[in-house]
Design an enzyme around this catalytic site. Structure first.
Site, PDB file in Angstrom:
ATOM      1  CG  HIS A  45      85.524 -40.210  32.028  1.00 38.84           C
ATOM      2  ND1 HIS A  45      85.249 -39.796  33.306  1.00 38.84           N
ATOM      3  CD2 HIS A  45      84.373 -40.768  31.574  1.00 38.84           C
ATOM      4  CE1 HIS A  45      84.007 -40.118  33.620  1.00 38.84           C
ATOM      5  NE2 HIS A  45      83.452 -40.699  32.580  1.00 38.84           N
ATOM      6  CB  THR A  48      86.504 -33.717  23.244  1.00 39.37           C
ATOM      7  OG1 THR A  48      85.215 -34.331  23.217  1.00 39.37           O
ATOM      8  CG2 THR A  48      87.343 -34.233  22.084  1.00 39.37           C
ATOM      9  NE  ARG A  49      85.354 -32.844  30.631  1.00 44.04           N
ATOM     10  CZ  ARG A  49      84.942 -34.102  30.418  1.00 44.04           C
ATOM     11  NH1 ARG A  49      84.713 -34.529  29.195  1.00 44.04           N
ATOM     12  NH2 ARG A  49      84.736 -34.924  31.431  1.00 44.04           N
ATOM     13  CE  LYS A 262      82.103 -35.477  24.658  1.00 44.50           C
ATOM     14  NZ  LYS A 262      83.426 -35.197  25.214  1.00 44.50           N
ATOM     15  CG  HIS A 267      72.525 -28.769  35.279  1.00 46.16           C
ATOM     16  ND1 HIS A 267      73.475 -28.964  36.256  1.00 46.16           N
ATOM     17  CD2 HIS A 267      72.579 -27.447  34.969  1.00 46.16           C
ATOM     18  CE1 HIS A 267      74.064 -27.799  36.541  1.00 46.16           C
ATOM     19  NE2 HIS A 267      73.548 -26.875  35.755  1.00 46.16           N
ATOM     20  CB  CYS A 311      80.938 -37.633  32.905  1.00 44.03           C
ATOM     21  SG  CYS A 311      82.483 -36.814  33.251  1.00 44.03           S
ATOM     22  CE  LYS A 344      85.757 -24.015  29.138  1.00 43.86           C
ATOM     23  NZ  LYS A 344      84.863 -24.570  30.191  1.00 43.86           N
TER      24      LYS A 344
HETATM   25  C1  LIG Z   1      80.039 -34.694  30.918  1.00 44.41           C
HETATM   26  C2  LIG Z   1      80.936 -33.559  31.299  1.00 44.41           C
HETATM   27  C3  LIG Z   1      81.269 -32.620  30.344  1.00 44.41           C
HETATM   28  C4  LIG Z   1      82.095 -31.547  30.669  1.00 44.41           C
HETATM   29  N1  LIG Z   1      82.451 -30.666  29.686  1.00 44.41           N
HETATM   30  C5  LIG Z   1      83.369 -29.714  29.962  1.00 44.41           C
HETATM   31  C6  LIG Z   1      83.883 -28.926  28.915  1.00 44.41           C
HETATM   32  O1  LIG Z   1      83.521 -29.094  27.741  1.00 44.41           O
HETATM   33  N2  LIG Z   1      84.829 -28.007  29.232  1.00 44.41           N
HETATM   34  C7  LIG Z   1      85.279 -27.821  30.505  1.00 44.41           C
HETATM   35  O2  LIG Z   1      86.120 -26.950  30.725  1.00 44.41           O
HETATM   36  N3  LIG Z   1      84.793 -28.563  31.528  1.00 44.41           N
HETATM   37  C8  LIG Z   1      83.867 -29.512  31.277  1.00 44.41           C
HETATM   38  N4  LIG Z   1      83.406 -30.317  32.276  1.00 44.41           N
HETATM   39  C9  LIG Z   1      83.848 -30.081  33.654  1.00 44.41           C
HETATM   40  C10 LIG Z   1      85.224 -30.614  33.901  1.00 44.41           C
HETATM   41  O3  LIG Z   1      85.416 -31.828  33.224  1.00 44.41           O
HETATM   42  C11 LIG Z   1      85.417 -30.756  35.400  1.00 44.41           C
HETATM   43  O4  LIG Z   1      85.198 -29.481  36.006  1.00 44.41           O
HETATM   44  C12 LIG Z   1      86.818 -31.220  35.727  1.00 44.41           C
HETATM   45  O5  LIG Z   1      87.150 -32.354  34.978  1.00 44.41           O
HETATM   46  C13 LIG Z   1      86.892 -31.509  37.212  1.00 44.41           C
HETATM   47  O6  LIG Z   1      88.211 -31.948  37.538  1.00 44.41           O
HETATM   48  P1  LIG Z   1      88.511 -32.385  39.024  1.00 44.41           P
HETATM   49  O7  LIG Z   1      89.963 -32.533  39.134  1.00 44.41           O
HETATM   50  O8  LIG Z   1      87.792 -31.488  39.966  1.00 44.41           O
HETATM   51  O9  LIG Z   1      87.798 -33.820  39.161  1.00 44.41           O
HETATM   52  P2  LIG Z   1      88.359 -35.241  38.698  1.00 44.41           P
HETATM   53  O10 LIG Z   1      89.087 -35.125  37.420  1.00 44.41           O
HETATM   54  O11 LIG Z   1      87.246 -36.217  38.805  1.00 44.41           O
HETATM   55  O12 LIG Z   1      89.469 -35.564  39.791  1.00 44.41           O
HETATM   56  C14 LIG Z   1      89.191 -35.846  41.126  1.00 44.41           C
HETATM   57  C15 LIG Z   1      90.084 -37.006  41.481  1.00 44.41           C
HETATM   58  O13 LIG Z   1      90.126 -37.179  42.890  1.00 44.41           O
HETATM   59  C16 LIG Z   1      90.206 -38.560  43.137  1.00 44.41           C
HETATM   60  N5  LIG Z   1      89.781 -38.800  44.514  1.00 44.41           N
HETATM   61  C17 LIG Z   1      88.592 -38.457  45.058  1.00 44.41           C
HETATM   62  N6  LIG Z   1      88.534 -38.855  46.352  1.00 44.41           N
HETATM   63  C18 LIG Z   1      89.714 -39.457  46.623  1.00 44.41           C
HETATM   64  C19 LIG Z   1      90.248 -40.079  47.786  1.00 44.41           C
HETATM   65  N7  LIG Z   1      89.540 -40.187  48.931  1.00 44.41           N
HETATM   66  N8  LIG Z   1      91.493 -40.590  47.720  1.00 44.41           N
HETATM   67  C20 LIG Z   1      92.230 -40.499  46.580  1.00 44.41           C
HETATM   68  N9  LIG Z   1      91.758 -39.935  45.432  1.00 44.41           N
HETATM   69  C21 LIG Z   1      90.515 -39.423  45.462  1.00 44.41           C
HETATM   70  C22 LIG Z   1      89.268 -39.146  42.098  1.00 44.41           C
HETATM   71  O14 LIG Z   1      89.443 -40.516  41.886  1.00 44.41           O
HETATM   72  C23 LIG Z   1      89.580 -38.310  40.884  1.00 44.41           C
HETATM   73  O15 LIG Z   1      90.601 -38.881  40.084  1.00 44.41           O
HETATM   74  C24 LIG Z   1      82.582 -31.397  31.984  1.00 44.41           C
HETATM   75  C25 LIG Z   1      82.246 -32.350  32.950  1.00 44.41           C
HETATM   76  C26 LIG Z   1      81.452 -33.433  32.608  1.00 44.41           C
HETATM   77  C27 LIG Z   1      81.131 -34.453  33.643  1.00 44.41           C
END
Ligand SMILES: Cc1cc2nc3c(=O)[nH]c(=O)nc-3n(C[C@H](O)[C@H](O)[C@H](O)COP(=O)(O)OP(=O)(O)OC[C@H]3O[C@@H](n4cnc5c(N)ncnc54)[C@H](O)[C@@H]3O)c2cc1C
Length: 379
Positions: A45, A48-49, A262, A267, A311, A344
């Site tokens: 969330h 933007t990314r 923003k 880290h 986040c 991304k």
């Molecule tokens: C501040 C910040 C800035 C970032 N900036 C960038 C950027 O500019 N560019 C970029 O490419 N990346 C960026 N990233 C990294 C990127 O956002 C993450 O790598 C990516 O969003 C991870 O996606 P995900 O699906 O792994 O996690 P999530 O999107 O968090 O999805 C995991 C999902 O699993 C669900 N879940 C977990 N456990 C369970 C369970 N037991 N039962 C049911 N559901 C469950 C959660 O509720 C969640 O919805 C950034 C990250 C952060 C925090």
């Protein structure tokens, strides 16, 4: 017990893309998400990314990125609003810094259009910048940003249109592989599938406890700073950026969606947390970390913090991703720990997941993401 070809645990950035690509292949798919779609408690969330091709982290990400761009464009076709905004991107640092040298290396190896700017030229072209005098910047015109909440909604809509089932506000409690099948137990019921994709983001350590040392959640804070003069921060005047500075590594965006500039710091304050109990309030110490860079390098945005968001990164020891079968459970595919740079790639990771589930292989090079690079944890 309801049976599916594949169950995806966690419908965030990676899981939403996975269900979209799996459903497109005609598989019977169930996605289970513990919160709502597009919620603000995980890693995806904040409006933007960044997406960029000049990948300082490792040049082998570049072919994946080319495919990711194509798939994001496919996903946004026919929608009212774009998902991918091109602003150009700057990778800035002193000569020898990882960001500047790594971005330049990826540009040269992959023949990416780019320009190298010194500090004076950086300010001339992009007047919001007041960089340290010794820095250099790689400008890559194809970089920009994605709108993550909208991307997740679009992937979920795509999956639903192709027959996927999605359960929200349902928490997976156990993943139990038994000889070629997997039983999933949740707080609402039990399901069975031939394969399971685990894309739990910062909760991966709970879902795959033996691998928890490789999946470390870390608190991050983003701030939107009021700007005195908005024009230098408009998307057509201010490229997304990564900056290696004396104060640490920062990233930032043009003004979009929420008023203000923003910025975030990789880290942030090095706080290892659990996502269920993480402090989501922005405190003066959090603001100070961001303002250190804003006041020095972007003085026209050194106003009050009008919005903030907490986040989570999920860090592996080498900050490369994990996309691999679970040790001793080949029916379970672990997908994510994206160490703060994964969003991304979600579109192409969704396609890779569908390849692996459907055929057991993918034409993309994902060797960098294998689990056996951590032999001590797997022992
Ligand atoms: C501040 C910040 C800035 C970032 N900036 C960038 C950027 O500019 N560019 C970029 O490419 N990346 C960026 N990233 C990294 C990127 O956002 C993450 O790598 C990516 O969003 C991870 O996606 P995900 O699906 O792994 O996690 P999530 O999107 O968090 O999805 C995991 C999902 O699993 C669900 N879940 C977990 N456990 C369970 C369970 N037991 N039962 C049911 N559901 C469950 C959660 O509720 C969640 O919805 C950034 C990250 C952060 C925090």
């Amino acid at each position: 017990m309801a049976a599916f070809d594949v169950i995806v645990v966690g419908v965030g950035g990676m899981g939403s893309a996975a269900i979209a690509h799996l459903a497109s292949r005609g598989l019977r798919v169930l996605g289970i998400e513990q919160f709502d779609i597009g919620h603000a408690r995980g890693s995806s969330h904040g409006i933007t990314r960044i997406i960029r091709l000049a990948y300082f982290e490792h040049p082998s990400y570049v072919p994946l990125l080319r495919r990711a761009y194509e798939l994001w464009r496919d996903l946004e076709a026919g929608r009212d609003e774009p998902l991918l905004h091109i602003t150009g991107g700057l990778d800035v640092g002193w000569p020898g810094s990882e960001v500047f040298e790594g971005a330049l290396r990826s540009c040269l190896l992959h023949d990416l259009p780019h320009e190298v700017l010194d500090a004076r030229e950086l300010t001339r072209r992009f007047p919001a910048w007041h960089p340290a005098p010794n820095v250099q910047a790689v400008f890559q015109p194809e970089a920009g940003f994605l709108t993550p909440e909208r991307c997740i909604e679009a992937h979920v809509a795509h999956a639903l249109q192709r027959g996927a089932t999605v359960h929200t506000n349902e928490r997976v409690l156990a993943i139990e592989p038994h000889a070629g099948r997997v039983v999933i137990r949740t707080d609402r019921g039990e399901y069975e599938a031939g394969q399971v994709v685990v894309s739990g983001g910062p909760w991966m350590g709970d879902l795959a406890p033996t691998l928890a040392p490789l999946l470390v959640p870390e608190r991050q804070v983003l701030g939107w700073f009021d700007i005195t003069e908005s024009s230098p921060f408009a998307p057509n005047a201010f490229p997304v950026f990564i900056l290696d500075a004396d104060e640490g590594r920062y990233y930032g965006f043009p003004e979009y969606g929420v008023p203000g500039f923003k910025i975030g710091k990789y880290h942030h304050r090095y706080e290892t947390v659990h996502p269920d109990t993480m402090d989501r309030t922005c405190h003066p110490d959090d603001e100070r970390v961001l303002r250190d860079a804003v006041s020095r390098y972007f003085p026209a945005a050194n106003g009050t913090v009008s919005a903030s968001a907490a986040c989570l990164f999920t860090n592996t020891p080498d900050e490369h991703f994990i996309i691999d079968r679970a040790p001793e459970a080949p029916e379970v595919l672990l997908v994510s720990p994206c160490s703060g740079h994964g969003f991304k790639f979600a579109s192409v990771i969704g396609e890779i997941v569908a390849d692996l589930v459907e055929t057991g292989a993918t034409s993309q090079d994902i060797d960098l993401f294998r689990l056996d690079r951590f032999p001590r944890v797997l022992r």
